[in-house]
Scaffold this motif. Structure first.
Motif, PDB file in Angstrom:
ATOM      1  N   GLY A  11     -47.980  71.908  25.432  1.00 52.85           N
ATOM      2  CA  GLY A  11     -47.013  73.227  25.684  1.00 52.85           C
ATOM      3  C   GLY A  11     -46.040  73.158  24.789  1.00 52.85           C
ATOM      4  N   SER A  12     -45.162  72.051  24.808  1.00 53.46           N
ATOM      5  CA  SER A  12     -43.799  71.984  24.028  1.00 53.46           C
ATOM      6  C   SER A  12     -44.303  71.827  22.781  1.00 53.46           C
ATOM      7  N   VAL A  13     -45.354  71.132  22.213  1.00 53.41           N
ATOM      8  CA  VAL A  13     -45.708  71.253  20.705  1.00 53.41           C
ATOM      9  C   VAL A  13     -45.765  72.849  20.411  1.00 53.41           C
ATOM     10  N   VAL A  14     -46.560  73.463  21.180  1.00 50.59           N
ATOM     11  CA  VAL A  14     -46.746  74.936  20.795  1.00 50.59           C
ATOM     12  C   VAL A  14     -45.357  75.697  20.643  1.00 50.59           C
ATOM     13  N   ALA A  15     -44.175  75.236  21.467  1.00 47.81           N
ATOM     14  CA  ALA A  15     -42.974  75.952  21.387  1.00 47.81           C
ATOM     15  C   ALA A  15     -42.166  75.444  20.164  1.00 47.81           C
ATOM     16  N   LEU A  16     -42.261  74.140  19.812  1.00 48.24           N
ATOM     17  CA  LEU A  16     -41.477  73.680  18.716  1.00 48.24           C
ATOM     18  C   LEU A  16     -41.970  73.819  17.377  1.00 48.24           C
ATOM     19  N   LEU A  17     -43.409  73.779  17.358  1.00 51.09           N
ATOM     20  CA  LEU A  17     -43.933  74.236  15.964  1.00 51.09           C
ATOM     21  C   LEU A  17     -43.853  75.850  15.733  1.00 51.09           C
ATOM     22  N   GLY A  18     -44.167  76.369  16.948  1.00 52.04           N
ATOM     23  CA  GLY A  18     -44.080  77.888  16.733  1.00 52.04           C
ATOM     24  C   GLY A  18     -42.651  78.370  16.396  1.00 52.04           C
ATOM     25  N   THR A  19     -41.620  77.794  16.914  1.00 49.92           N
ATOM     26  CA  THR A  19     -40.253  78.194  16.757  1.00 49.92           C
ATOM     27  C   THR A  19     -39.896  77.891  15.135  1.00 49.92           C
ATOM     28  N   LEU A  20     -40.367  76.576  14.918  1.00 50.75           N
ATOM     29  CA  LEU A  20     -40.196  76.061  13.286  1.00 50.75           C
ATOM     30  C   LEU A  20     -41.002  77.161  12.255  1.00 50.75           C
ATOM     31  N   PHE A  21     -42.172  77.294  12.773  1.00 46.84           N
ATOM     32  CA  PHE A  21     -42.889  78.426  12.033  1.00 46.84           C
ATOM     33  C   PHE A  21     -42.147  79.658  11.622  1.00 46.84           C
ATOM     34  N   VAL A  71     -54.506  62.743  16.274  1.00 46.93           N
ATOM     35  CA  VAL A  71     -54.370  63.493  15.322  1.00 46.93           C
ATOM     36  C   VAL A  71     -55.040  64.826  14.985  1.00 46.93           C
ATOM     37  N   ILE A  72     -56.297  64.865  15.523  1.00 49.09           N
ATOM     38  CA  ILE A  72     -57.212  65.982  15.678  1.00 49.09           C
ATOM     39  C   ILE A  72     -56.428  67.021  16.572  1.00 49.09           C
ATOM     40  N   CYS A  73     -56.225  66.530  17.638  1.00 50.18           N
ATOM     41  CA  CYS A  73     -55.285  67.397  18.819  1.00 50.18           C
ATOM     42  C   CYS A  73     -54.086  67.919  18.257  1.00 50.18           C
ATOM     43  N   GLY A  74     -53.404  67.042  17.562  1.00 56.05           N
ATOM     44  CA  GLY A  74     -52.014  67.540  16.930  1.00 56.05           C
ATOM     45  C   GLY A  74     -52.329  68.720  16.005  1.00 56.05           C
ATOM     46  N   VAL A  75     -53.368  68.544  15.097  1.00 51.99           N
ATOM     47  CA  VAL A  75     -53.501  69.550  14.004  1.00 51.99           C
ATOM     48  C   VAL A  75     -54.050  70.785  14.799  1.00 51.99           C
ATOM     49  N   LEU A  76     -54.928  70.729  15.561  1.00 54.31           N
ATOM     50  CA  LEU A  76     -55.352  71.862  16.394  1.00 54.31           C
ATOM     51  C   LEU A  76     -54.385  72.607  17.381  1.00 54.31           C
ATOM     52  N   THR A  77     -53.516  71.587  17.723  1.00 56.80           N
ATOM     53  CA  THR A  77     -52.376  72.237  18.420  1.00 56.80           C
ATOM     54  C   THR A  77     -51.547  72.986  17.672  1.00 56.80           C
ATOM     55  N   ALA A  78     -51.144  72.360  16.282  1.00 58.30           N
ATOM     56  CA  ALA A  78     -50.392  73.013  15.434  1.00 58.30           C
ATOM     57  C   ALA A  78     -50.754  74.252  14.996  1.00 58.30           C
TER      58      ALA A  78
END
Ligand SMILES: Nc1ncnc2c1ncn2[C@@H]1O[C@H](COP(=O)(O)OP(=O)(O)OP(=O)(O)O)[C@@H](O)[C@H]1O
Ligand SMILES: Nc1ncnc2c1ncn2[C@@H]1O[C@H](COP(=O)(O)OP(=O)(O)OP(=O)(O)O)[C@@H](O)[C@H]1O
Ligand SMILES: [Mg+2]
Ligand SMILES: [Mg+2]
Lengths: 293, 512, 331, 331
Positions: free
Chosen positions: C63-73, C212-219
């Motif tokens: 959830g936090s990655v969704v927030a951080l990467l979404g914000t950055l995008f 890494v797969i999880c990170g990529v799909l989350t991104a």
């Protein structure tokens, strides 16, 4: 440095308070003898805000202006703060506490103004659906109540308000689901600042922009854009910039012993305004100017 | 009944089983089995892998209940026992798999569930009394560790001693030992057999399960032989001998161990060489050893002499702290087991269930695992290639299982061990390291595994066999290296082979 | 499709049928499209989570990655005005790096997955909030990215492109998980990492690859979510999404002990969860009960599955006993 | 006190010293009292969590239980006007029942703790929100309960009574965990449940008891939290408290695999977490970074602990090597 500090404590992280930050900044320019700061609690919860204020008092803050998360039931906690420093309230009042004064607007009145917008946009009546972040929060309840009061006796009805727990994905899906579930709805109200833009986008995606009356709150850029475009009927704006600017100056004066700024009822109401298509450009320009951009 | 000791025969049985039957899906583990146990009697229980010995003991320990049949304890008949019921009637149990708590100390483990309490309602452990109670038990099993030691810091053999002390601590009337010597070599085994005799002298009955038949010969008053879940026969004290037991177990006589291999072999070139290798357990003791192509090098030693550690370094699981490894004269750097496997160095580990196989995977999946890319086309696994490889190994090794798709966890210990062997034999070993390869394996399967090792050696593979079984080491090896406290204390050639020489080296003395 | 998956599918259809009877508008194409859009978004997230769960790990920072990467995008394309394909690649790379760091901490430094990703949960959201100074990242009015919007929020033949993306990803990942060598290694590691290591598998690398797969799909799903809400308050965006993803996997038959679960299961789990959310809105159930309904259904689903397993095992046992007894005299 | 605990204590003191140097007001009695009050509240919660973690379980519903039981408690005494001692007993009993149900689902129906308590997290908050119709539970103006307030929010000799309660509970629980048979069984089950079962221990009951203890302590802290905030919005009250509790336990040396950790450790973990929160506010660090600081410190703490272990093991080895080599010629 030994300059006394004044803190503006908000009730949670939201863009709404960016204008207040600008107000604090402007006041700082005029109050070189003070340190002014604006504090966000890391979560919108009573315990965390209380703790933040306790710590600020410990750190030696001389005055606090707070938008309490739950003012009605936080009397003791606020009184504890008030006994140690000058406490002002903003955004929503806690009249039973020993706060020095309240500076802000009335959410009930804001709700009534939303009703005005709806009445004007839909002279033949209609069915409204509301969207809000936290159904249980005081500001939400007061706005909803104000709107209902304002609509009493007309052919417009606020049939339901859906909550989303400040999850914007859910906020948008709620609008989409509402379009499916209630095809007869003719107007939608976004009670929190991000609700109106989500309504706007869901309507745009569904191709229903302009067919449904949108009543907004606050001044998200998308909301203002919609107003200008004519797809949002109008929006009710508060003036957190003024709360902060006037509030900080008032607090500084009060601490210097000048109590002349405090009116008899200890209430300083800065009224909310309706921003329609005609006012939107001026308002946006003003916003920009305030933010110093 | 053929009791030799009439005084035992005269007593009423403490426990008797009648017509007990236990099935698992697709398997009849026990089939109409009956036996009785009298006070002060030592019963040797033998049978091939999967004959149902552990199942029988689990029923007595209350861990499982039989489908049909009755169990009579002290004259009371039961359909099945519970763990508490079994403990309550004085049955103590040392399971085949160790059941200790690594995070507790030795004393806590021994009296686990039966702690002495201080007065008061809080049920606080009386720690000083606990220590007093543990001391004599540790002495009795000849423990070389203290009661405060964390079990995690003990070797496998030491842990087994804790288990035995635990069984002794129960005022037991029957002690069941399920392969207690499987990881106990030499001296420790003798100690255990003495303990059994002492128990008997106190009027306590013992059921002793072992695949080491000479141990059974030494202590048993009576031998019960299981075959395919049924009673194959009972031997009285005078009839107990190796050949009789084997005959009942497998239904025929086993040929004398082939002496053909006695013929002197021309030693091959050195395959794997260790030069001043230091293992993490004995960092101050550099090891020099070479394993030659075409030979079986036996590695003997006392408990904790560091053989397993050395094997782990050879297989790349542990890094060495110094020295070099060479394979076929070329320096070898192993960062992981994968590197070793890529070089053709394979290990059959000592702890089968934890490291040898994946119990939840099928036989075929276990066998293909180390060599999966070869069973795949464009990185996608080919089930048919997998099955073909597994079928071949199943046939070659005689793995007893309904099919190669069977879950490995349901196989008996010996057949599981064959699966571990099979996964390496399906590839091309250069060096094969086997750590206690016949631990917990029946006599028939043992002979097959010896045959396999010999065949590997004959095919030019360098075989390193770690074993605590003296007979095995002497009977199977071409050369024997002996370890003592982390170092090779000597290497014996075939003409120097004798139990005495191995023992002397194992305790750090020179052979004769 | 396994029996477990079939059971879940039937549950989804039954619930759907009941809702459709009470409120036929449930079946309107627009509603199905809306819901399948969210299924796409959450599905991509959940597949990533599933790859980690299969190894016996867990990824709580989703959830936090969704927030951080979404914000950055949004910040990259709306404020810094990068080309969106460049921003897209950057975000995916960041997701991969986050996964790599988690995997490294877990496999090399031997930290527990729960601990590592819990810290991630706390840290990434904090960073996102700090980055926007607790403000909102959003587009200006009228800022448009037609291709990007078409790809993320658009529709083809009435089907949301996010859903189509999910289908494509699911097919690829199905092959990876259920047919490839890598997938077999994942299952093996989840069942018994030690034994996998002793079979010569480089377990560290495989587990790292799962993160890494999880990170990529989350991104990827972070970008989808950002383009769906078009505005992000980092303090609340994506909160609890890790729970959605874990819940979908658990409903889909994954065991948190590792080594169990199917890709179809996790997709069906996501479908059920989104169906439930849709149902709450369509049937006019108070929004406050939204989470309670979700929790209740997960609990019941897991319970039924578990009890059904016990029942079947028992029946098998009884059958075996009966067959064996019957067969005995003939021997 | 173990070495691990000692290390944590030193860390707490060092951080405290640094903060005190930067801002001497850190040491004001009022600040210490405020902080120790929160240590009391969160400490009680964390001890409960620790009892569950030691068995290898986890209790994710803690935050939601704090919200639900807090709401009910205030409702009971402020609206329904029950006598507070009666309400107190009722709430504690409810906490015990929740623990019992969780324990039952986990031990009897063999569901995974993560799944059961995740559903609890969703359900209890939903119920609380439904109960107040998404409103707030709070006292009316002037409603006072002098004894209750003294016991929960009052001070004795300047020390918050909540902190004193924590000390008392900690002592009792230390004896239970480290000296009683029950405590020993908990450790044993956490490490090897099968073996404990084979030793004739009724593992199901013991595990259930751990969840009941957690439920009771959570209920107790729910009352303390309610009397601290005196107002509860069920939608947000207690959110993420499970993470605080788990983080305190992990910092205190507990392993989520079970069987490891000490009571002193979890208390010290709580102290460190609260010290960090206090520090963020006192040093004027943006609150948005609050969680990030917490996450960072937990990660570093766990890393140092882990690497320290590795380092010590290595040094031991090198020492041994040196000694052996030196001794070798003498043989
Ligand atoms: N839990 C189980 N599920 C299915 N089959 C089982 C189970 N436990 C044992 N069996 C089967 O029951 C039979 C008897 O097994 P048991 O463990 O009693 O053999 P054993 O005589 O102890 O063998 P070993 O000498 O290898 O230990 C074997 O065929 C085994 O595969
Ligand atoms: N993880 C460990 N921690 C501490 N000591 C250990 C560990 N593993 C092994 N040891 C010790 O290292 C020594 C060598 O053990 P190793 O297992 O290599 O011996 P071994 O000769 O194979 O004996 P065994 O017959 O027990 O397998 C023993 O004293 C053992 O107690
Ligand atoms: Mg056995
Ligand atoms: Mg060994």
């Amino acid at each position: 440095d030994d300059k006394p500090t004044l803190a503006f404590v908000v009730n949670g992280a939201s863009d709404f308070w960016k204008a207040a930050e600008a107000g604090v900044k402007k006041a700082q320019g005029e109050l070189p003898d003070y340190n002014l700061e604006l504090k966000y609690p890391e979560q919108s919860s009573v315990a965390i805000q209380q703790r933040l204020m306790d710590d600020l008092v410990t750190a030696g803050v001389k005055g606090i202006m707070v938008s309490a998360v739950d003012p009605k039931t936080s009397t003791d906690g606020l009184n504890k703060i008030a006994s140690q420093t000058a406490l002002f309230t903003t955004d929503s009042d806690a009249p039973q506490t020993k706060r020095v004064a309240y500076i802000g607007s009335s959410n009930v009145d804001a709700g009534k103004q939303a009703a005005e917008i709806a009445k004007k946009a839909m002279p033949n009546g209609g069915k409204c659906l509301g969207f809000v972040g936290l159904l249980g929060a005081d500001n939400a309840k007061e706005r909803i109540q104000g709107m209902k009061d304002g609509l009493a006796g007309t052919k417009i009805e606020l049939v339901d308000v859906r909550g989303d727990d400040i999850d914007q994905a859910r906020a948008k899906k709620n609008v989409e689901d509402a379009l499916v579930a209630s095809p007869d709805v003719t107007c939608m109200v976004g009670f929190y600042s991000y609700n109106t833009p989500r309504i706007y986008e869901a309507l745009r995606d569904a191709g229903k922009l302009g067919q449904i009356t949108v009543v907004g709150f606050d001044d998200d850029p998308i909301t203002l854009g919609g107003v200008k475009e004519g797809t949002v009927a109008a929006t009710v704006v508060q003036q957190p910039f003024e709360w902060a600017y006037q509030g900080m100056k008032l607090m500084a004066a009060y601490l210097k012993g000048d109590k002349s700024g405090i009116p008899a009822g200890n209430l300083i109401i800065i009224p909310t305004k309706i921003i329609g298509k005609d006012d939107v450009d001026a308002y946006a320009a003003n916003l920009k100017a305030m933010a110093g951009k | 009944m053929n009791y030799s000791d009439t005084s035992i025969a005269a007593t009423t049985p403490f426990l008797s089983l009648e017509n007990v039957r236990k099935t698992y899906p697709g398997v009849v583990a026990l089939d109409g089995f009956s036996m009785e146990v009298r006070p002060g009697e030592v019963i040797g229980l033998v049978g091939e892998n999967g004959a149902g010995k552990s199942t029988l003991m689990k029923i007595l320990g209350g861990v499982t209940t039989p489908d049909t049949g009755t169990i009579t304890v002290d004259g009371t008949a039961h359909k099945g026992l519970s763990v508490e019921g079994s403990l309550g009637s004085g049955i103590a149990f040392v399971h085949q798999e160790l059941n200790l708590f690594e995070n507790l100390d030795v004393a806590a483990n021994i009296f686990f569930g039966r702690e002495p309490l201080r007065a008061g309602p809080l049920k606080l452990v009386d720690r000083s009394r606990l220590r007093e109670m543990v001391a004599p038990l540790l002495k009795r099993v000849g423990a070389n560790f203290s009661a405060d030691a964390q079990v995690a810091s003990l070797s496998l053999a030491q842990q087994q001693m804790v288990e035995i002390a635990k069984a002794l601590s129960i005022k037991a009337r029957l002690v069941i030992l399920d392969e207690p010597t499987s990881s106990l070599p030499l001296a420790e085994t003798d100690k255990l057999l003495d303990v059994i005799k002492a128990l008997k002298a106190d009027g306590i009955s013992v059921i002793f399960i072992s695949h080491r038949l000479h141990e059974v010969e030494r202590v048993a008053d009576r031998v019960v032989v299981l075959r395919d879940g049924m009673l194959a026969g009972t031997l009285g004290k005078r009839d107990i001998n190796h050949d009789q037991m084997v005959k009942l177990m497998i239904g025929r006589m086993l040929k004398e161990r082939e002496k053909a291999s006695e013929a002197a072999r021309a030693p091959g070139a050195t395959a794997l060489a260790a030069k001043a290798i230091r293992t993490p357990t004995y960092p101050g003791r550099p090891v020099d050893l070479d394993v030659r192509r075409g030979e079986i090098l036996g590695l003997a030693g006392l408990v904790g002499s560091g053989r397993t550690e050395l094997a782990r370094v050879f297989f790349g699981i542990d890094g060495s702290l110094g020295g070099t490894l060479e394979l076929d004269g070329k320096t070898l750097v192993l960062g992981s087991a994968a590197d070793a496997v890529a070089q053709g160095i394979f290990l059959v580990p000592e702890d089968r269930k934890l490291t040898g196989i994946l119990l939840d995977l099928s036989i075929a999946q276990n066998i293909s695992l180390p060599n999966l890319p070869a069973h795949a086309r464009r990185s996608l696994v080919s089930a048919s290639a997998e099955t073909a490889t597994a079928e071949k190994q199943k046939k070659d090794l005689g793995i007893k299982a309904p099919s190669v798709q069977t879950r490995t966890g349901t196989l008996s210990g010996g057949n599981q061990q064959k699966v571990v062997l099979g996964k390496w034999l399906a590839m091309n070993p250069k060096v094969m390291i086997l750590d206690e390869p016949t631990r917990g394996i029946d006599i028939g399967a043992k002979a097959e595994i010896y045959g396999l090792m010999r065949a590997l050696a004959d095919a030019g593979v360098a075989v390193l066999m770690i074993s605590s079984d003296m007979e095995e080491v002497i009977g199977v090896s071409d050369r024997i290296a002996v370890m003592h406290e982390g170092q090779i204390s000597g290497i014996l050639d075939k003409d120097q082979f004798s139990q005495e020489n191995v023992l002397l080296l194992a305790v750090g003395k020179q052979p004769k | 499709m396994s029996k477990k998956d079939l059971g879940l599918l039937i549950l989804i259809l039954v619930v759907g049928a009941i809702v459709a009877i009470i409120n036929p508008r449930f079946l309107l194409p627009i509603n199905l499209a809306n819901t399948s859009n969210l299924i796409g978004l959450f599905g991509i997230l959940s597949i990533g989570q599933a790859f980690v769960i299969i190894t016996g790990g867990i990824e709580l920072s989703v959830g936090s990655v969704v927030a951080l990467l979404g914000t950055l995008f949004i910040d990259f394309i709306a404020v810094r005005e990068l080309d969106w394909p460049l921003a897209f690649v950057l975000i995916i790379a960041l997701g991969a790096i986050i996964g790599l760091v988690h995997g490294w901490l877990i496999t090399r430094l031997k930290l527990q997955p729960f601990v590592v990703t819990l810290c991630g949960l706390l840290i990434y959201r904090g960073v996102a909030r700090f980055y926007t100074a607790d403000g909102t990242a959003g587009f200006a009015f009228g800022q448009n990215f037609p291709e990007l919007e078409f790809l993320t929020a658009g529709r083809s033949w009435g089907v949301p492109n996010s859903f189509i993306a999910l289908i494509v990803i699911a097919i690829v990942m199905w092959v990876v998980l259920h047919r490839s060598v890598f997938g077999r290694y994942l299952y093996a590691i989840g069942k018994n990492e030690e034994a996998a290591k002793y079979s010569g598998i480089r377990t560290g690398r495989i587990v790292m690859a799962a993160y890494v797969i999880c990170g990529v799909l989350t991104a990827l799903s972070a970008i989808y979510f950002a383009m769906y809400t078009r505005s992000i308050s980092p303090a609340s965006h994506g909160q609890f999404y890790e729970l959605y993803a874990i819940a979908a996997a658990v409903l889909g038959g994954f065991s948190l002990r590792g080594g169990e679960g199917s890709l179809i299961g996790v997709i069906l789990g996501t479908v059920l969860l989104q169906e439930l959310q849709n149902l709450v809105n369509l049937l006019g159930i108070p929004s406050s009960l939204n989470f309670a309904v979700m929790g209740g259904v997960i609990l019941i689903g897991v319970l039924v599955d578990q009890q059904w397993g016990v029942f079947r095992a028992r029946r098998l046992m009884v059958d075996a006993a009966r067959k064996n007894v019957a067969g005995a005299p003939a021997e």
